[in-house]
Design an enzyme around this catalytic site. Structure first.
Site, mmCIF file in Angstrom:
data_model
loop_
_atom_site.group_PDB
_atom_site.id
_atom_site.type_symbol
_atom_site.label_atom_id
_atom_site.label_comp_id
_atom_site.label_asym_id
_atom_site.label_seq_id
_atom_site.Cartn_x
_atom_site.Cartn_y
_atom_site.Cartn_z
ATOM 1 C CG ASP A 105 59.563 28.523 -5.939
ATOM 2 O OD1 ASP A 105 60.290 27.801 -5.226
ATOM 3 O OD2 ASP A 105 59.144 28.177 -7.054
ATOM 4 C CB ILE A 106 63.281 28.325 -1.392
ATOM 5 C CG1 ILE A 106 64.647 28.661 -0.796
ATOM 6 C CG2 ILE A 106 63.130 26.824 -1.641
ATOM 7 C CD1 ILE A 106 64.813 28.256 0.637
ATOM 8 C CG ASN A 123 63.723 12.200 2.878
ATOM 9 O OD1 ASN A 123 64.832 11.754 2.560
ATOM 10 N ND2 ASN A 123 62.718 12.297 2.019
ATOM 11 N N GLY A 131 56.932 18.388 -0.906
ATOM 12 C CA GLY A 131 57.082 19.766 -0.419
ATOM 13 C C GLY A 131 58.253 20.500 -1.056
ATOM 14 C CG ASP A 133 63.480 16.857 -0.341
ATOM 15 O OD1 ASP A 133 64.438 17.188 -1.052
ATOM 16 O OD2 ASP A 133 63.397 15.748 0.228
ATOM 17 C CB SER A 221 60.263 21.007 10.998
ATOM 18 O OG SER A 221 61.294 20.058 10.998
ATOM 19 N N GLY A 223 56.112 21.919 7.269
ATOM 20 C CA GLY A 223 55.208 21.275 6.312
ATOM 21 C C GLY A 223 54.747 19.948 6.872
ATOM 22 C CB VAL A 224 54.875 16.436 5.594
ATOM 23 C CG1 VAL A 224 54.038 16.605 4.356
ATOM 24 C CG2 VAL A 224 56.348 16.366 5.257
ATOM 25 C CE1 TYR A 225 59.376 14.692 7.570
ATOM 26 C CE2 TYR A 225 61.355 15.787 8.364
ATOM 27 C CZ TYR A 225 60.756 14.778 7.632
ATOM 28 O OH TYR A 225 61.540 13.856 6.960
HETATM 29 P P1 ADP Z 1 59.305 19.515 6.227
HETATM 30 O O1 ADP Z 1 59.309 18.071 5.816
HETATM 31 O O2 ADP Z 1 60.616 19.960 6.843
HETATM 32 O O3 ADP Z 1 58.092 19.873 7.039
HETATM 33 P P2 ADP Z 1 58.141 20.665 3.807
HETATM 34 O O4 ADP Z 1 58.793 20.761 2.473
HETATM 35 O O5 ADP Z 1 56.959 19.760 3.925
HETATM 36 O O6 ADP Z 1 59.310 20.288 4.835
HETATM 37 O O7 ADP Z 1 57.731 22.110 4.275
HETATM 38 C C1 ADP Z 1 58.628 23.049 4.777
HETATM 39 C C2 ADP Z 1 58.076 24.411 4.458
HETATM 40 O O8 ADP Z 1 58.471 24.743 3.132
HETATM 41 C C3 ADP Z 1 56.563 24.509 4.494
HETATM 42 O O9 ADP Z 1 56.229 25.655 5.265
HETATM 43 C C4 ADP Z 1 56.164 24.711 3.040
HETATM 44 O O10 ADP Z 1 55.059 25.598 2.927
HETATM 45 C C5 ADP Z 1 57.383 25.379 2.480
HETATM 46 N N1 ADP Z 1 57.590 25.241 1.033
HETATM 47 C C6 ADP Z 1 57.129 24.287 0.183
HETATM 48 N N2 ADP Z 1 57.574 24.524 -1.064
HETATM 49 C C7 ADP Z 1 58.329 25.660 -1.003
HETATM 50 C C8 ADP Z 1 59.062 26.440 -1.951
HETATM 51 N N3 ADP Z 1 59.133 26.079 -3.230
HETATM 52 N N4 ADP Z 1 59.711 27.563 -1.502
HETATM 53 C C9 ADP Z 1 59.677 27.925 -0.213
HETATM 54 N N5 ADP Z 1 59.006 27.224 0.727
HETATM 55 C C10 ADP Z 1 58.348 26.107 0.346
#
Ligand code: ADP
Length: 273
Positions: A105-106, A123, A131, A133, A221, A223-225
């Site tokens: 988890d970042i 965004n 996500g 963010d 990008s 995740g939802v992107y």
């Molecule tokens: P984007 O809008 O750039 O696609 P997202 O947040 O939807 O960003 O997803 C980007 C990536 O981050 C995805 O692969 C998701 O699984 C991952 N992610 C979501 N939460 C965390 C977290 N807490 N730590 C690390 N990675 C995460």
């Protein structure tokens, strides 16, 4: 190996109270030796970040809050598995720079709380979202949104155009800074590969301009992107290899098993050839 972080806040006299708490932390973290590595006066009257001398992994994160100048108390103490139990992948990017791929988890990642930054896949409005963010904003607290709000708009509703990067403090996060970047929406971006590469490159540039030596990226990008993972891994790792130079360690902290495996295999392909 283990490392510890203790965050605590308060008003006058807190420094003495802080040292009073060292035995508690030392007992809890067994072999770690504790030191203060950063101090700030915002957003609370005083705010310390305390880490162990061994900063290689982000195990054993302790939180201690002193809630008022006159009172204090331990409000939280948590222990976290290293990289979600998986093996970290270590790769050489250059003579002075290393790539580390780990699960996790970042929002929990840090190295020293002073020269480290996590990258937020934001965004363009930069005021939080879903996500990673959303998780970063929740962990950093409301001050992060306030700091983002102060980033000037370059056009109405746009603080950070796609492919660019902005930096703020990390507030309640263990890492000292957050670098906000905007990755491409895969289906609508004119050149998603160029935009994704710019997001990584500009994040590294902003990091270097701010003397960041340790940086952690999520899979921007993916995740939802909607960026296909394999293609995203190629862009991410090749761009990091090209532009990491002055950064000591570039980490990818990846939440999902499938993305972690793809990143690891891609790093072996591109960096161990
Ligand atoms: P984007 O809008 O750039 O696609 P997202 O947040 O939807 O960003 O997803 C980007 C990536 O981050 C995805 O692969 C998701 O699984 C991952 N992610 C979501 N939460 C965390 C977290 N807490 N730590 C690390 N990675 C995460």
């Amino acid at each position: 190996m283990s490392s510890s972080s203790m965050l605590f806040r308060g008003g006058r006299g807190i420094r003495l109270l802080a040292f009073q708490y060292f035995p508690t932390l030392t007992t809890a973290s067994a072999s770690s030796s504790i030191r203060i590595v950063s101090f700030s006066s915002y957003p609370y009257p005083t705010s310390y970040k305390i880490f162990s001398s061994n900063h290689c992994t982000f195990q054993n994160i302790f939180t201690l809050s002193l809630t008022s100048p006159s009172g204090c108390g331990v409000v939280g103490c948590s222990k976290m598995a290293s990289a979600a139990g998986g093996e970290d992948g270590h790769f050489k990017l250059s003579e002075t720079s290393e790539l580390i791929i780990k699960k996790g988890d970042i929002t929990r990642w840090f190295v020293d709380g002073a020269s480290d930054a996590i990258v937020n896949p934001a965004n363009q409005r930069m005021l939080g979202g879903g996500g990673a963010d959303g998780a970063i904003h929740r962990a950093a607290g409301a001050e992060l949104r306030e700091a983002c709000y102060k980033v000037p708009e370059v056009q109405p509703g746009v603080r950070c155009p796609t492919g660019e990067a902005r930096i703020t403090l990390g507030f309640k996060l263990p890492a000292s800074r957050v670098i906000h970047t905007v990755g491409p929406i895969y289906d609508t971006d004119k050149d998603p590969k160029a935009s994704l590469s710019s997001a990584y490159k500009n994040s590294l540039t902003v990091a270097k301009e701010n003397n960041i030596k340790y940086i952690a990226f999520p899979s921007i990008s993916c995740g939802v992107y909607g960026y296909p993972f394999e293609e995203a891994a190629t862009v991410a790792i090749s761009t990091v290899k090209e532009y990491a130079n002055d950064i000591k360690e570039v980490h990818f902290v990846l939440f999902a098993d499938d993305i972690y495996n793809i990143w690891l295999n891609k790093a072996k392909e591109l960096l161990q050839a």
